[in-house]
Design a protein around this motif. Structure first.
Motif, short mmCIF file in Angstrom:
data_model
loop_
_atom_site.label_atom_id
_atom_site.label_comp_id
_atom_site.label_asym_id
_atom_site.label_seq_id
_atom_site.Cartn_x
_atom_site.Cartn_y
_atom_site.Cartn_z
N UNK A 154 -13.02 -11.72 18.98
CA UNK A 154 -13.60 -11.97 20.30
C UNK A 154 -13.75 -10.68 21.10
N UNK A 155 -13.00 -9.67 20.73
CA UNK A 155 -13.02 -8.41 21.47
C UNK A 155 -13.82 -7.34 20.76
N UNK A 156 -14.44 -7.69 19.65
CA UNK A 156 -15.25 -6.72 18.92
C UNK A 156 -16.41 -6.17 19.76
N UNK A 157 -17.11 -7.00 20.54
CA UNK A 157 -18.18 -6.42 21.39
C UNK A 157 -17.65 -5.37 22.36
N UNK A 158 -16.48 -5.59 22.92
CA UNK A 158 -15.90 -4.61 23.83
C UNK A 158 -15.55 -3.33 23.07
N UNK A 159 -15.08 -3.48 21.84
CA UNK A 159 -14.77 -2.30 21.03
C UNK A 159 -16.03 -1.49 20.76
N UNK A 160 -17.13 -2.17 20.46
CA UNK A 160 -18.40 -1.48 20.23
C UNK A 160 -18.86 -0.78 21.51
N UNK A 161 -18.73 -1.45 22.62
CA UNK A 161 -19.10 -0.84 23.90
C UNK A 161 -18.29 0.43 24.17
N UNK A 162 -17.04 0.44 23.70
CA UNK A 162 -16.17 1.60 23.92
C UNK A 162 -16.38 2.71 22.90
N UNK A 163 -17.24 2.45 21.91
CA UNK A 163 -17.58 3.52 20.97
C UNK A 163 -17.22 3.29 19.53
N UNK A 164 -16.69 2.12 19.17
CA UNK A 164 -16.35 1.86 17.76
C UNK A 164 -17.59 1.96 16.89
N UNK A 165 -17.47 2.66 15.76
CA UNK A 165 -18.59 2.80 14.84
C UNK A 165 -18.40 1.97 13.58
N UNK A 166 -17.17 1.43 13.40
CA UNK A 166 -16.88 0.57 12.26
C UNK A 166 -16.01 -0.59 12.74
N UNK A 167 -16.36 -1.78 12.33
CA UNK A 167 -15.53 -2.95 12.57
C UNK A 167 -15.01 -3.45 11.23
N UNK A 168 -13.70 -3.67 11.15
CA UNK A 168 -13.11 -4.32 9.98
C UNK A 168 -12.84 -5.75 10.40
N UNK A 169 -13.54 -6.69 9.77
CA UNK A 169 -13.57 -8.08 10.23
C UNK A 169 -13.33 -9.03 9.07
N UNK A 216 -3.78 -6.98 6.32
CA UNK A 216 -3.62 -6.43 4.97
C UNK A 216 -4.52 -5.23 4.77
N UNK A 217 -5.73 -5.29 5.30
CA UNK A 217 -6.67 -4.18 5.18
C UNK A 217 -6.16 -2.95 5.91
N UNK A 218 -5.58 -3.15 7.08
CA UNK A 218 -5.00 -2.04 7.85
C UNK A 218 -3.92 -1.34 7.03
N UNK A 219 -3.04 -2.12 6.44
CA UNK A 219 -1.98 -1.55 5.61
C UNK A 219 -2.53 -0.84 4.39
N UNK A 220 -3.56 -1.40 3.78
CA UNK A 220 -4.15 -0.79 2.59
C UNK A 220 -4.78 0.56 2.92
N UNK A 221 -5.45 0.65 4.06
CA UNK A 221 -6.05 1.92 4.46
C UNK A 221 -4.97 2.96 4.75
N UNK A 222 -3.90 2.54 5.42
CA UNK A 222 -2.79 3.46 5.68
C UNK A 222 -2.19 3.98 4.38
N UNK A 223 -2.00 3.11 3.42
CA UNK A 223 -1.45 3.49 2.12
C UNK A 223 -2.32 4.55 1.46
#
Length: 470
Positions: free
Chosen positions: A59-74, A92-99
């Protein structure tokens, strides 16, 4: 975050890359920070649309885009003009990217990682260690208490190619959660501070808490180091659960990194630090409370393992004024009134330590006031532990107890049932009522402790009192 292409990020998180109508391709390089809070997003960042118990990050993805996000993980594609990576589970995706980021930076050489856990003291130890290590090289450490399945990987994703040290705080409320974080970061050193009743309701008892905290060292390799509290029998027992070399810290002679000559006052704590090397130095530690000496010892043990000398360790320890915002934070000053705001977190151990500090640092004849709220997440232990804290206030002869909120009321009942007090305990329903009571009843020279779990909101009461007497 290190530079990675969109294709590499998608592969790391096991997601489907959708560039849509954007100009991006799989070869487009991304180096922005990662966030799960749209309010923190800046230009070039990645936003992970995490589902929560009360709301949905999508629900907050549009606000993230407005703030400058160039990638959404959804978890499902959105009608937004931005690159999206669709995954089965964003956490799980967040943890995988950190790994993957940690793996790449480690492969480049030079990165050292320490993981810190314990029922109490994680954030303080993390901050002390950061103060020591950042003088030696580029250091990343968690903000506030970023120590769970979301906060810990977000911290790991801040690591860059020039990062020399990562100080990872690792908390848990269930078996298996620390193992997950350890396997993301693969620490060189694992620290266990204490096993207590914090989050005991979630774990199901202190034995389960011990098993969970043991996960910090059970996966360490033989080349790793387990830094363990020699004074806590439950932590000491973890030496049998690890293949790593064990380094002990504590106040007793069995510890290789230890302290003696500990003295506590309103100006801080003094002690003599002894390192495993045999070097010793006096320390004038401005962080309030004897219990924080153990956290300083743990930080010193890690630093010594990484070649930091005792002079640098002591200089850094003495530079730290407060453990963290709302942790034994000294406020006030007008009319000699001192407010100690320690209401960010509370467990039976930390509540006891704070009240003991209140009693220890009071000058002869100085009135002491303990403003106490709920200790949350204790489950079946809640009633008896709140009773125990009330009785401790009586035994330590605290001048006045103010208990705030229905969940903490048993502290008030246990004190008046003790019979040795006559009107020294007062119960109020709300923080507003507590503020009005205290504003009118605090006298010049009073020493006031405000302590509760975060959920009780007494940290804001502490701030109001501090401002009123500043």
């Amino acid at each position: 975050m290190i530079d990675m292409t969109l294709a590499e990020i998608a592969a790391a998180v096991g997601g489907e890359l959708r560039t849509g109508a954007t100009d991006a391709t799989g070869d487009t390089v991304i180096s922005g920070a990662s966030h799960t809070d749209s309010r923190e997003v800046g230009p070039g960042d990645i936003f992970f649309a995490k589902r929560g118990e009360e709301t949905d990050g999508h629900l907050f993805a549009p606000a993230a885009v407005d703030n400058g996000a160039v990638v959404l993980v959804v978890e499902h594609a959105l009608e937004l003009p931005v690159v999206q990576i669709v995954v089965a589970d964003t956490v799980e995706a967040l943890g995988a990217l950190a790994t993957e980021v940690i793996r790449r930076v480690r492969a480049a050489g030079g990165l050292r990682i320490v993981g810190i856990t314990g029922s109490n003291g994680k954030t303080t130890t993390k901050n002390l260690l950061r103060a020591i290590l950042e003088r030696q090289g580029a250091t990343i450490a968690a903000r506030a208490s970023f120590n769970n399945e979301v906060g810990a990987p977000l911290t790991m994703l801040e690591v860059g190619v020039d990062t020399r040290y990562l100080v990872a705080e690792m908390g848990a409320s269930a078996i298996g959660e620390i193992t997950r974080l350890v396997r993301m970061a693969m620490p060189d050193i694992g620290v266990v501070l204490k096993v207590g009743l914090a989050h005991a309701g979630g774990f199901g008892g202190i034995e389960a808490t011990q098993r969970a905290k043991t996960e910090m060292v059970s996966d360490l390799p033989q080349t790793g180091v387990a830094v363990l509290n020699a004074d806590d029998p439950r932590v000491a027992a973890m030496a049998d659960a690890t293949e790593a070399r064990v380094v002990w810290f504590g106040l007793g002679p069995a510890a290789s990194v230890r302290a003696d000559d500990v003295a506590v006052s309103a100006r801080g704590t003094t002690f003599t630090l002894h390192l495993a090397s045999g070097d010793s130095r006096p320390v004038h530690f401005r962080v309030l409370g004897e219990h924080h000496v153990m956290n300083a010892l743990a930080a010193a043990a890690v630093a010594e393992e990484w070649g930091v000398g005792i002079d640098d360790i002591v200089e850094a320890l003495e530079s730290v004024e407060i453990a963290e915002r709302w942790r034994m934070e000294v406020m006030g000053g007008r009319d000699g009134v001192t407010i100690i705001n320690d209401a960010y977190n509370a467990s039976p151990d930390s509540m006891s330590a704070a009240i003991k500090t209140l009693a220890q640092i009071a000058e002869p004849g100085q009135r002491t006031i303990a403003v106490l709220g709920e200790m949350s997440e204790l489950g079946e232990y809640s009633g008896e532990e709140h009773d125990r804290i009330g009785l401790l206030a009586v035994r330590l002869n605290v001048s006045q107890l103010v208990v705030v909120g229905p969940a903490a009321r048993r502290m008030h009942i246990s004190t008046i049932n003790e019979g040795s007090w006559d009107g020294e305990s007062t119960y109020v329903e709300t923080t507003d009522a507590a503020f009005e009571l205290l504003r009118d009843s605090i006298r010049p020279g009073d020493l006031v402790l405000v302590k509760s779990s975060n959920s009780a909101g007494l940290r804001f009461l502490g701030d109001r009192l501090g401002e009123s007497f500043s």
